[in-house]
Scaffold this motif. Structure first.
Motif, short mmCIF file in Angstrom:
data_model
loop_
_atom_site.label_atom_id
_atom_site.label_comp_id
_atom_site.label_asym_id
_atom_site.label_seq_id
_atom_site.Cartn_x
_atom_site.Cartn_y
_atom_site.Cartn_z
N SER A 498 0.82 -1.22 0.00
CA SER A 498 0.00 0.00 0.00
C SER A 498 0.85 1.27 0.00
CB SER A 498 -0.94 0.00 1.22
OG SER A 498 -1.88 -1.04 1.11
N GLY A 499 2.15 1.11 -0.16
CA GLY A 499 3.03 2.26 -0.29
C GLY A 499 3.69 2.72 1.00
N PHE A 500 3.50 1.99 2.10
CA PHE A 500 4.12 2.37 3.37
C PHE A 500 5.50 1.73 3.49
CE2 PHE A 500 -0.31 3.19 4.17
CZ PHE A 500 -0.31 4.28 5.03
N PHE A 501 6.42 2.45 4.09
CA PHE A 501 7.77 1.94 4.34
C PHE A 501 7.90 1.58 5.81
CE2 PHE A 501 8.19 4.45 0.54
CZ PHE A 501 9.11 3.73 -0.23
N GLU A 502 8.57 0.43 6.06
CA GLU A 502 8.69 -0.04 7.44
C GLU A 502 9.76 0.76 8.18
OE1 GLU A 502 8.77 -4.15 10.03
OE2 GLU A 502 9.40 -4.22 7.94
N SER A 503 9.44 1.11 9.41
CA SER A 503 10.37 1.84 10.28
C SER A 503 10.56 1.01 11.55
CB SER A 503 9.80 3.22 10.63
OG SER A 503 10.69 3.95 11.43
N ILE A 504 11.80 0.90 12.02
CA ILE A 504 12.11 0.08 13.19
C ILE A 504 12.86 0.93 14.20
CG2 ILE A 504 13.33 -1.96 14.06
CD1 ILE A 504 12.98 -3.20 11.29
N HIS A 505 12.42 0.89 15.46
CA HIS A 505 13.04 1.71 16.51
C HIS A 505 13.33 0.87 17.74
CE1 HIS A 505 10.52 4.43 14.04
NE2 HIS A 505 11.54 5.26 14.19
N PHE A 506 14.15 1.42 18.66
CA PHE A 506 14.37 0.79 19.95
C PHE A 506 13.04 0.70 20.71
CE2 PHE A 506 18.77 2.55 19.52
CZ PHE A 506 19.43 1.34 19.60
N VAL A 507 12.96 -0.27 21.63
CA VAL A 507 11.78 -0.34 22.50
C VAL A 507 11.88 0.68 23.63
CG1 VAL A 507 11.31 -2.76 22.02
CG2 VAL A 507 12.81 -2.16 23.92
N PHE A 508 12.96 1.49 23.61
CA PHE A 508 13.13 2.54 24.61
C PHE A 508 12.76 3.89 24.02
CE2 PHE A 508 16.67 -0.56 25.17
CZ PHE A 508 16.11 -1.24 26.22
N ASP A 509 12.33 4.81 24.86
CA ASP A 509 11.98 6.15 24.40
C ASP A 509 12.30 7.15 25.51
OD1 ASP A 509 10.99 8.18 22.81
OD2 ASP A 509 9.22 7.07 22.20
N GLU A 510 12.10 8.43 25.19
CA GLU A 510 12.43 9.48 26.15
C GLU A 510 11.23 9.77 27.04
OE1 GLU A 510 14.50 13.91 26.25
OE2 GLU A 510 14.05 12.95 24.33
N LYS A 511 11.40 9.56 28.32
CA LYS A 511 10.31 9.69 29.29
C LYS A 511 9.72 11.09 29.29
CE LYS A 511 9.30 8.14 33.98
NZ LYS A 511 9.87 7.45 35.14
N LYS A 512 10.58 12.09 29.24
CA LYS A 512 10.14 13.48 29.32
C LYS A 512 9.20 13.82 28.16
CE LYS A 512 12.04 18.19 29.44
NZ LYS A 512 13.30 18.98 29.40
N VAL A 513 9.55 13.38 26.95
CA VAL A 513 8.73 13.66 25.77
C VAL A 513 7.39 12.94 25.87
CG1 VAL A 513 8.56 13.35 23.27
CG2 VAL A 513 10.72 14.09 24.29
#
Length: 778
Positions: A498-513
């Motif tokens: 459908s035209g979407f590109f896969e993005s992969i990230h850490f399972v961690f993120d910034e708490k403040k944001v």
């Protein structure tokens, strides 16, 4: 971690085992060998003794020495500043070839004959042990004048550097590494004998310890009257081999003992804890302003923060005077968590305490005291002062059958018991069928039966476990994990198509944001102890922020249309894991083309909903208000499939779009476990023509379409295939009402529908709408 063969030999008998076999064993038991370096002193380099030393008449920096090399006395001209009569030295005799290729020959230096060379450590291919020549002493063992230096194990040694994983803090000492070899080679480790002389003056005469409250720390103190401390050559050499150094001989001694035993040691000036020439010093155990456990004096001046850093003012620099020795232990999980909460300056010992140091403080202190007494004229005060915290024992229970099942092979029970005993585990409470194992305090990484089995496999050796062929059964080929993989694979491909590109990230993120946008993050007591970086300091509760960052980066790289998706784990405040699938669409619907005049339209709500439906199948939308602050207040919907809520869809709030430099953007997040993944079932389709009817209904503006839909579904005939809204109209004449046009699709499996059949179905629906909702035709 750096060890040498001779140093290991002090803790375990390695006779008959080659260095190559030791290295292979290290690799087999999970202590990966990074490098091996051989120290080999060339032949014709012998032990000697300087009998006389006089200044060279024609050179200020040269000395004429008479050196006894056993078989003869040689005259050697030496330029080392530390050469003097009475020194035991290493002498390169005539004919010796040095490691750098230089051959030793008779020479004249400023007119004086020289028959050999008195050597420094670096000239023999050893690490630099200090300025000038080597000053040998009894610490290297007995030797005879004229005997080849290479016959001494210290000068014919092998250095092995080991890469340790973060959980193996118990191997950050020679004793700890020897303990693993003890289990691997089934040879006993040499325990250190603790001694104390009660006839000496008691430590209580010069030192007392008070504490403000119970602390999660064990401390033990000894005291000495330090006199004429000289650092032995063996300590200088070994510290050079492990590439460590300290400012004073006392601190060098502490480092040496810590590296050897694993016990964290510090040396304090006694007068730091006294006032006005008092003899009785007072150590106060308390907390600093950040809540770290620390030792203070009467003036509340900090001597050290336990396990982290010692203050310069309290350090024992001189080689004489009264010194207080401290051995400490603090659990690594406690100090690591505290350090992550309040970052403070850390000293060189923090790495060891944060990974797990040796808790047997008495043996480490006794080893240090005996070593100091051997190389000085010091006197030790009898007794000790200690404070001890009883930490909860970890007990793991596992059966012999469970061990064999996990390993896939039968291991003799006697072998298992011997391995665990040599590794320091207590199995004395075990019964015939059960191993009841008390985990030693230095093995903080052992928490369950799988960890115990891993220790057994390490020592037995994976290569020594009989290989067995896989037993394949048709009934077990397609298990749950296969279907989970297949489901994920199918939806990934659908999204890509459908035209979407896969993005992969850490399972961690910034708490403040995350918290700024209203997301609930991991509870404090379950939070990460050692984040990779400060911007990845919590487990992510959503995939949204990762997609927004990725989209922002794409826009900055010049992409006018960004379509991304991700399938990944998210976590609740209680660290409960679930799988989500999220989508982001920002910017233009399509590329610039002739068909759109080079000005493609921006993505809108309806278009984004259709793209999601193309991937996950038919969905329905319901009015919704999100719990977070990423969404536009008027373009938000719940997504329903097969009667269940599977996620949400919304336009990104304009302020968030601006913050991430995005054009019009839409987000969607779905519960992956609720997405349809069932066997495809063929359905019968009618061969007769379908009929269409449009009805325009007058209804209140604030009436939800869902009410209308429920009434129609409840009174629809079998011929009604589907229906959907196609137009909405309002004007002043309608007032608070609006006109909603709904298209009905009717089809029969038995015949082509006639006008009478169609009208009957429509009348039944209109009658129900009028009766239940009070609405009718325009």
């Amino acid at each position: 971690m750096i060890v040498t063969r001779s140093w290991l030999q002090e803790w375990i008998d390695l006779d008959g085992i080659s260095t190559e076999d030791i290295a292979k064993t290290f690799n087999a038991i999970g202590l990966e060998v990074d490098r091996i370096h051989e120290y080999r002193v060339p032949s014709k380099i012998v032990f000697g003794k300087v009998l006389e030393c006089e200044k060279h008449p024609d050179a200020d920096k040269l000395n004429i020495c008479k050196v006894d090399i056993g078989s003869a006395t040689r005259q050697i001209v030496c330029g080392a500043s530390n050469v003097r009569a009475g020194l035991s030295v290493a002498v390169a005799t005539i004919g010796a070839v040095m490691p750098n290729g230089m051959a030793i020959k008779p020479v004249k230096l400023r007119g004086v004959d020289s028959e050999g060379m008195i050597c420094s450590s670096s000239e023999l291919g050893l690490p630099e042990t200090g300025k000038g020549i080597m000053e040998l002493d009894s610490s290297i063992g007995s030797f005879k004048l004229g005997e080849e230096v290479s016959t001494n194990a210290l000068f014919n040694d092998d250095l092995i550097e080991i890469e340790l994983t973060a959980n193996r803090g118990d191997c950050l000492s020679i004793r700890g590494v020897a303990r693993d070899l003890s289990a691997a080679f089934d040879r006993p480790i040499k325990e250190y004998t603790v001694t104390d002389n009660d006839e000496k003056r008691g430590i209580g005469r010069i030192l007392s310890l008070v504490h403000e409250k119970d602390m999660d720390v064990n401390l033990r103190y000894k005291a000495l009257d330090l006199k004429e401390l000289t650092l032995p050559f063996i300590i200088k050499l070994r510290l050079a081999q492990i590439e460590e150094s300290r400012e004073s001989d006392v601190e060098s001694m502490m480092l040496y003992v810590t590296h050897s035993t694993g016990v964290i040691l510090r040396a304090y000036r006694h007068d730091f804890f006294t006032e006005n020439d008092e003899k009785l010093g007072k150590v106060v155990l308390g907390e600093d302003e950040n809540g770290f456990t620390c030792t203070k004096n009467k003036k509340q001046e900090i001597a050290s923060i336990i396990g982290i850093i010692q203050k310069d003012a309290s350090k024992m620099i001189e080689a004489h005077g009264t010194v207080i020795l401290e051995a400490s232990y603090i659990p690594p999980d406690i100090i690591s968590k505290k350090m992550s909460e309040s970052k403070i300056e850390a000293g060189p010992m923090f790495y060891r305490t944060s990974r797990g140091s040796e808790p047997e403080l008495e043996g480490g202190l006794s080893y240090c005291i005996d070593l100091i007494e051997d190389c000085s004229n010091s006197t030790t005060f009898s007794g000790n002062i200690e404070i001890s915290k009883s930490f909860k024992e970890k007990i793991v229970t596992v059966t012999k059958q469970e061990i064999d099942a996990i390993i896939g092979a039968e291991i003799d029970k006697t072998v298992i018991a011997k391995i665990l005993k040599n590794l320091g585990f207590d199995t004395s409470k075990s019964s015939t069928d059960n191993f009841i194992i008390t985990v030693p305090q230095f093995r903080h990484d052992i928490v369950n039966k799988q960890d115990i089995v891993e220790e057994i496999v390490r020592m037995v050796g994976i290569d020594n476990i009989e290989s067995k062929p896989f037993l394949l059964k048709e009934a077990n080929r397609l298990e749950d994990n296969y279907f989970e993989y297949k489901k994920r694979s199918i939806y990934r491909h659908k999204a890509a198509q459908s035209g979407f590109f896969e993005s992969i990230h850490f399972v961690f993120d910034e708490k403040k944001v995350l918290q700024s946008y209203g997301f609930k993050t991991t509870k404090e007591d379950l939070e990460l102890l050692n984040p990779i970086v400060q911007t990845l300091d919590t487990l992510r509760p959503t995939l949204y922020t990762g997609l927004l960052k990725a989209a922002s980066a794409n826009v900055k790289n010049g992409y006018a249309s960004v379509k991304l998706f991700e399938i990944g784990s998210v976590f609740s405040p209680l660290r409960e894991e679930s799988l989500k699938m999220s989508f982001l669409f920002s910017g233009e619907k399509e590329p610039e083309a002739l068909s759109n005049g080079g000005k493609p339209a921006k993505v809108d709500f309806a278009y984004f909903v259709q793209k999601i439906a193309d991937i996950v199948g038919d969905v329905e939308l319901r009015e919704h208000t999100t719990e977070h602050r990423l969404s536009h207040p008027y373009q938000t919907a719940q997504i329903i499939q097969n009667g269940a809520v599977i996620g949400e869809l919304f336009r990104v709030h304009p302020e968030v779009e601006k913050a991430y430099d995005l054009d019009v953007a839409f987000l969607c997040e779905l519960d992956f476990s609720k997405l349809s993944f069932e066997l495809k079932i063929a359905e019968k389709k009618s061969k007769y023509q379908a009929s269409f009817r449009d009805l325009s209904l007058i209804m209140p503006k604030d009436m939800a379409f869902e009410k209308v839909k429920d009434v129609i579904n409840a009174h629809a005939t079998d011929e009604l295939i589907r229906f959907y809204p196609v137009d909405k109209y309002t004007d002043e004449s309608l007032g608070e009402d609006m006109s909603l046009s709904i298209r009905f699709v009717l089809q029969s499996n038995d015949k082509t529908l006639e006008e009478e059949d169609i009208n009957g179905a429509m009348e039944a629906i209109l009658e129900a709408l009028d009766k239940e909702l009070g609405i009718g035709l325009r």
